[in-house]
Design an enzyme around this catalytic site. Structure first.
Site, PDB file in Angstrom:
ATOM      1  N   CYS A   1       0.812  -1.216   0.000  1.00 37.34           N
ATOM      2  CA  CYS A   1       0.000   0.000   0.000  1.00 37.34           C
ATOM      3  C   CYS A   1       0.849   1.271   0.000  1.00 37.34           C
ATOM      4  CB  CYS A   1      -0.948  -0.004   1.191  1.00 37.34           C
ATOM      5  SG  CYS A   1      -0.122  -0.080   2.803  1.00 37.34           S
TER       6      CYS A   1
ATOM      7  N   HIS B   1      -2.686   0.714   6.753  1.00 37.08           N
ATOM      8  CA  HIS B   1      -2.974   0.858   5.327  1.00 37.08           C
ATOM      9  C   HIS B   1      -2.791   2.314   4.921  1.00 37.08           C
ATOM     10  CE1 HIS B   1      -4.414  -0.619   1.574  1.00 37.08           C
ATOM     11  NE2 HIS B   1      -5.508   0.139   1.543  1.00 37.08           N
TER      12      HIS B   1
ATOM     13  N   ASP C   1      -8.764   3.805  -3.274  1.00 37.65           N
ATOM     14  CA  ASP C   1      -7.778   2.860  -2.742  1.00 37.65           C
ATOM     15  C   ASP C   1      -7.168   2.083  -3.900  1.00 37.65           C
ATOM     16  OD1 ASP C   1      -6.222   1.124  -1.373  1.00 37.65           O
ATOM     17  OD2 ASP C   1      -7.824   0.248  -0.153  1.00 37.65           O
TER      18      ASP C   1
END
Length: 658
Positions: A411, A455, A471
């Site tokens: 991420c 994250h 995302d």
């Protein structure tokens, strides 16, 4: 002969107990220190114990060991003072303390010094595991002191069962006083002084994101927070726990904007549903908190900045609980201030030329349709990219390397490169850090979010909508958000005759975390507010500090008096023969024939025999007196058995006959 030589030497049994106590006391402290440092201390303790078993370790070698310990602490923690640095120094001293273990006085000194270690561990962790290990060390220390006393007097050690009963009695008589102090000692809403922070960095969210910084966090499965929802829990795609928002980029590191920290949060139009929940946040030594995206208001002692980042007024040095309400945004700052727009488009010169060239091409293809550029980037990621933690550290052009060379990462890489790409296309964008997902605990019904659930995602500013969550990692690895390792392990064993090892481990881990949460609620969260409400079930709404002190003094006096009586009674009746004789006396006292305090055993037996002829007490009292006072050699076991079996003869006392 000098004083040291006159002291009794240690026998192997007493030395073994002292070393065992030291190991048990050191264990809870080592479990809270960095793994490498704890391994060095454990190895050093074993080596010193082996070297000093037969002879004293020479002074030069002891100095060398001390220097080695100090170097190891500096290597792992640096020169910064802190709670963990002090605990590491204590552990180092305890690890080499056995090098001076030669006499009984040395052993007592080692036992007393060792008991500092488990209680120092409470400065780093207040969990039930630390408490149980500390209690084991205390019990072993008391048994060790009994062994040393036996060695000093030259008496044979008593059986282990008897020694454990004695230690249990000591702990039992001290328990009421300890509980009274825990419940009634007045607690302050805030501490009088600050708790020193830890010198070694704690894994957790920070206000920066640099290449490789998140690797330790992504592999840490310890709890970060626990969440209890008042109603239905949000869907997996809504379980984003918002933390620091990073806007400034220098080509390598993302940081927060100082202007956003000081500004008030802008109005936000929210959409249904709304979630009402309580977060139990583990200590991180930092101020940054997280909340379900987006929080509607800041709880007491916290604040919301212009990025809707929740920040505590004080460092989170202990477990904290926060009640929050959140809702998904419908329109988030649709009118972007020019200064913030400039910052959200800022890119340093001379970095990532391939990414910027691609962004300009996409802008020419899409025209003014920003949403089309976002969709095109997500489609590209979903088609060509993969998720992995095994990536090299990037060079100068990190976004270029990720997007065109590696096409794999986690991420941190996806969010950073995506925001650079969006900014290159003229779309305001920023990185948002926090946690995603969470696992529902089947025993407690709450959600556990671990540090490895950390994250990073992106927010892009779109016309009429404002800041919109995107995302890019979810485009390539949806299970990273919507599926967890625990879910897969549970499903893998659901259809067979029994659960596999992974599912059993998951059940055990969830049960352990449920116990830890209950411990947090009953013990660690017992604060001044709950203390003031302690007697509410009895109709007392609030206890003032003066009342608490009065109750504590009362209970302390009662506890001390009970302790003194029990200890004195135990000392008086340590002799099993005397205990049996007193029990016999109590049997006759129920009939009104008990022995007077000034009455000798023989006189009392004669009086009972006159009242109840044929009782047999005269012969029994004679055997008791000869054995206890005259030192007569008789079968003690037989006498004890007869005293236990003797019962008063039924009938009417002679003094009551007509």
């Amino acid at each position: 002969m000098n004083g040291a030589a006159a002291l009794p030497p240690l026998n192997p049994a007493a030395r073994g107990w002292a070393l065992l106590t030291t190991a048990l006391a050191l264990l809870p402290l080592l479990l809270q220190l960095p793994t490498t440092l704890a391994g060095v201390f454990a190895a050093m303790a074993l080596m010193v114990a082996a070297l000093s078993w037969r002879r004293r370790v020479p002074l030069p070698l002891r100095l060398l060991l001390v220097a080695t310990m100090l170097v190891a602490i500096y290597w792992q923690m640096g020169a910064s003072p802190g709670r963990d640095t002090g605990c590491a120094l204590l552990a180092a001293m305890l690890a080499i303390k056995s090098s001076e273990l030669r006499t009984l006085r040395d052993a007592r000194s080692l036992l007393g010094f060792a008991l500092f270690a488990p209680f120092a561990a409470f400065l780093l962790d207040q969990g039930p595991g630390t408490l149980l290990l500390a209690l084991a060390a205390v019990v072993c220390a008391l048994l060790g002191l009994q062994r040393l006393a036996d060695a000093e007097t030259g008496t044979a050690p008593r059986p282990a069962a008897f020694q454990l009963r004695m230690v249990g009695r000591l702990l039992a008589v001290a328990l009421p006083l300890a509980l009274s102090a825990f419940w009634l000692l007045p607690r302050l809403p805030t501490p009088l002084w600050g708790i020193p922070q830890r010198a070694a960095g704690q894994p957790g969210l920070s206000d920066t994101m640099a290449p490789g910084q998140w690797l330790d966090l992504m592999t840490d499965d310890s709890p970060a927070l626990r969440v209890q929802f008042a109603g239905a829990a949000p869907a997996p795609e809504q379980r984003y726990w918002r933390g620091p928002v990073l806007t400034r980029f220098d080509g390598r590191t993302w940081t927060r904007l100082e202007s956003q920290r000081r500004a008030a949060p802008p109005p936000v139009a929210t959409a249904p549903p709304q979630w009402d929940y309580q977060i139990e946040y583990e200590p991180t030594e930092r101020r940054e908190l997280v909340a379900l995206d987006l929080p509607l208001a800041a709880p007491d002692e916290t604040g919301l900045d212009a990025d809707y980042t929740l920040v505590s007024a004080r460092p989170l040095t202990a477990l904290t609980r926060w009640h929050l309400r959140s809702a998904p945004p419908a329109r988030f700052q649709p009118d972007l201030p020019p200064a913030l727009r400039e910052q959200a488009l800022q890119l340093p010169a001379g970095f990532n030329p391939r990414t910027l060239a691609l962004a300009r091409q996409w802008r020419r293809d899409a025209g003014t349709d920003d949403a089309a550029i976002v969709r095109r980037a997500l489609q590209w990621i979903g088609r060509d990219f993969s998720y992995t933690l095994s990536t090299p550290l990037p060079g100068r052009h990190g976004a270029d390397e990720f997007l065109f060379d590696w096409k794999a990462g986690f991420c941190e890489h996806f969010s950073s490169a995506f925001v650079v790409l969006m900014r290159g296309a003229g779309i305001p964008a920023r990185v948002v850090t926090g946690y995603a997902g969470g696992t529902r605990n089947r025993y407690g019904g709450y959600w556990l979010v671990r540090r490895m659930d950390a994250h990073a995602w992106a927010e892009v500013w779109l016309p009429q909508r404002g800041w919109t969550r995107v995302d890019p990692t979810a485009a390539v690895a949806p299970e990273r958000i919507r599926d967890t390792l625990e879910d897969r392990l549970a499903r893998s064993g659901a259809g067979g005759a029994g659960l596999d090892i992974g599912a059993r481990w998951l059940q055990l881990a969830q049960a352990g975390d449920w116990l830890r949460r209950n411990w947090n609620g009953m013990v660690l969260s017992f604060d001044a507010r709950r203390q003031q409400q302690l007697l509410r079930p009895f109709g007392i709404e609030r206890l003032e500090p003066a009342q608490l002190i009065g109750l504590l003094a009362t209970f302390a006096l009662i506890a001390v008096a009970a302790m003194a009586w029990l200890l004195a009674r135990g000392e008086r009746e340590r002799d099993p023969l005397l205990r049996a004789w007193h029990r016999l006396d109590r049997r006759y006292a129920r009939l009104g024939l008990g022995r007077h305090p000034h009455e000798p055993a023989g006189s009392w037996a004669a009086r009972v025999e006159a009242a109840r002829p044929g009782s047999g007490l005269v012969l029994l009292s004679q055997r008791f007196s000869e054995t206890r006072y005259a030192g007569a050699s008789s079968d003690l076991a037989s006498l004890l058995r007869d005293l236990h079996r003797h019962r008063p003869q039924p009938g009417v006392p002679t003094g009551a006959r007509t």
